[in-house]
Scaffold this active site. Structure first.
Site, short mmCIF file in Angstrom:
data_model
loop_
_atom_site.label_atom_id
_atom_site.label_comp_id
_atom_site.label_asym_id
_atom_site.label_seq_id
_atom_site.Cartn_x
_atom_site.Cartn_y
_atom_site.Cartn_z
N LYS A 1 -45.87 -10.40 -0.62
CA LYS A 1 -45.17 -11.65 -0.09
C LYS A 1 -44.81 -11.36 1.36
O LYS A 1 -45.06 -12.27 2.22
CB LYS A 1 -43.91 -12.24 -0.81
CG LYS A 1 -44.24 -12.60 -2.12
CD LYS A 1 -42.95 -12.80 -3.10
CE LYS A 1 -43.72 -13.44 -4.46
NZ LYS A 1 -42.52 -13.44 -5.56
N GLN B 1 -36.67 -12.70 -6.11
CA GLN B 1 -37.48 -12.10 -6.91
C GLN B 1 -36.90 -11.79 -8.27
O GLN B 1 -35.77 -11.33 -8.43
CB GLN B 1 -37.83 -10.83 -6.37
CG GLN B 1 -38.99 -10.26 -6.96
CD GLN B 1 -40.22 -11.02 -7.26
OE1 GLN B 1 -40.70 -11.61 -6.03
NE2 GLN B 1 -40.96 -11.15 -8.16
N ASP C 1 -39.53 -21.49 -4.32
CA ASP C 1 -39.95 -20.90 -5.58
C ASP C 1 -40.23 -22.07 -6.84
O ASP C 1 -40.83 -22.06 -7.87
CB ASP C 1 -38.83 -20.01 -6.20
CG ASP C 1 -39.72 -18.76 -6.70
OD1 ASP C 1 -40.90 -18.58 -6.63
OD2 ASP C 1 -38.87 -17.91 -7.27
#
Ligand code: NDP
Length: 291
Positions: free
Chosen positions: A49, A93, A116
Site C-alpha cells: 500500500k 490493517q 477502507d
C-alpha cells in the site's frame, strides 16, 4: 474464455490516479496506514500500500504500534488522526490482535476518512446508494473489474458465495444497486445454504468469497458463466520455494473452460484492492476540499 487481467486493470487505474494527483497543486492526498504488530502478511500488505501510494504521489504516514497496544491507546491514535487536517484517509490493517475489538476500531475511524469502507456509516451509505460513502476496497474492485471487462450486470443473476461484511454482503448490495452497471438479481449463499450447487448453476455471474480452496467445481456452474474468484488460500506445495501455492475458491482448471470470463488467483481481484484504496483516498481528499 477470457481471463480477466486484474494486474493490468489495476495498473490502468493507478496510472489514472497518478495523472489526477499530479494535477493537484499544493498538499497532496495523504493516507495514514496503521499496522499493529509484525504479522508477516500485514507487513507485506502495508508495504504494498505504501509503495502504491508513493507511485501515485499520495503521501503515506505509517504508524506501527506494538502488538501489546491496548484498545484505548489505539483509539487515541485514531482520534488524533481523525482530527489531523493533513490526513485524508485512515486504514487500520486487519487482522488486529485478539484483545482488540476489530469492529469497534473500524467504527472509531471518522466516516469522512474511512477509506477502507468498514465502518457503520460507510456500509450504510452503500445500502442507501449514497455516492459520498466509501465502498470497501475488495467489493469496489470487483465492480470495477467487471465494468472494465465489459460485464453489465443488468438483469443478470448474480450468485454470491459468502456473506462477510468485507466482501459478500457489500458486493451483493452493490450488484443490487439501481444504477448503471448494476441492477442485478442477487442471491447470497452461505454455510447454511441448502442445495448450493443448484443455486450456483443458475448464476450468470458467480462471485466466490468463502475462503475454501478450489471449492467451486465444474458441476457447480453453467456454461457461459462469468466467475469472480475472490478467495486467497494457501495450499501446501513442497515444489514451491515458499512451501505453498496460492489458490482461489474456484477450481480454475476445471471451471475456466466453461466460463465466458474468469478472474485468476493470483492476478485477479487481489491487485484491485490496493488500487481502490488509493481511489478512495483521492476521493476523501476531494470531498474534504469541496466547499
Ligand atoms: P469470511 O471467512 O469472513 O467469510 C466466509 C463466508 O463464506 C461466510 O459467510 C461463510 O458462511 C461462507 N462459507 C464458508 N464455507 C462455506 C461453504 N462450504 N458453503 C457456503 N458458504 C460457505 O471470509 P472473507 O469474506 O473475509 O474472505 C473470503 C475469501 O476471500 C478468503 O479466501 C479471503 O482470503 C479472500 N479475500 C480476498 C481479498 C482480496 O483482496 N482478493 C480481500 C478479502 C478477502 P457463514 O457466514 O455461514 O459462516
Amino acid at each position: 474464455m477470457e481471463i480477466i487481467d486484474g494486474n493490468q486493470i489495476a495498473a490502468t487505474i493507478i496510472a489514472e490516479l497518478k495523472a489526477e494527483v499530479s494535477m493537484i497543486a499544493g498538499r497532496k492526498p495523504c493516507i495514514a496506514l496503521v499496522r499493529v504488530g509484525e504479522d508477516p502478511a500485514s507487513v507485506s500488505y502495508v508495504r504494498k500500500k505504501e509503495k502504491t501510494a508513493e507511485e501515485i504521489g499520495v503521501t503515506s504516514r505509517i504508524i506501527l504500534p506494538p502488538i501489546t497496544i491496548s484498545q484505548a491507546e489505539l483509539f487515541t491514535i485514531l482520534d488524533d488522526l481523525n482530527r489531523d487536517p493533513t490526513v485524508d484517509g485512515i486504514l487500520v490493517q486487519s487482522p488486529l490482535p485478539k484483545h482488540i475489538d476489530e469492529v469497534a476500531v473500524f467504527r472509531r475511524v471518522a466516516p469522512e476518512k474511512d477509506v477502507d469502507g468498514f465502518n457503520t456509516i460507510s456500509l450504510g451509505k452503500v445500502a442507501q446508494e449514497d455516492p459520498s460513502g466509501f465502498v470497501a476496497c475488495t467489493p469496489a474492485g470487483i465492480m470495477e473489474l467487471l465494468a472494465r471487462s465489459g460485464v453489465d450486470l443488468k438483469g443478470k443473476h448474480v450468485v454470491v458465495l459468502g456473506r462477510s461484511l468485507i466482501v459478500g454482503k457489500p458486493i451483493a448490495l452493490l450488484a443490487l444497486q439501481k444504477k448503471a452497471g448494476a441492477n442485478a438479481t442477487v442471491t447470497v449463499c452461505h454455510s447454511a445454504t441448502t442445495n448450493l450447487s443448484a443455486i450456483t448453476r443458475q448464476a450468470d455471474v458467480l462471485v466466490a468469497a468463502i475462503g475454501r480452496a478450489e471449492f467451486v467445481t465444474a458441476d457447480m456452474v453453467k456454461p457461459g458463466v462469468v466467475v469472480v474468484d475472490v478467495g486467497i488460500n494457501r495450499v501446501p506445495d513442497a515444489s514451491k520455494k515458499a512451501g505453498y501455492r496460492l489458490t482461489g475458491d474456484v477450481n480454475f482448471s476445471q471451471v475456466a473452460p466453461l466460463c465466458a470470463k474468469i478472474t485468476p488467483v493470483p492476478g485477479g481481484v487481489g491487485p484491485m484492492t490496493v488500487a481502490m484504496l488509493m481511489q478512495n483516498t483521492v476521493k476523501a481528499f476531494r470531498q474534504k476540499a469541496a466547499p
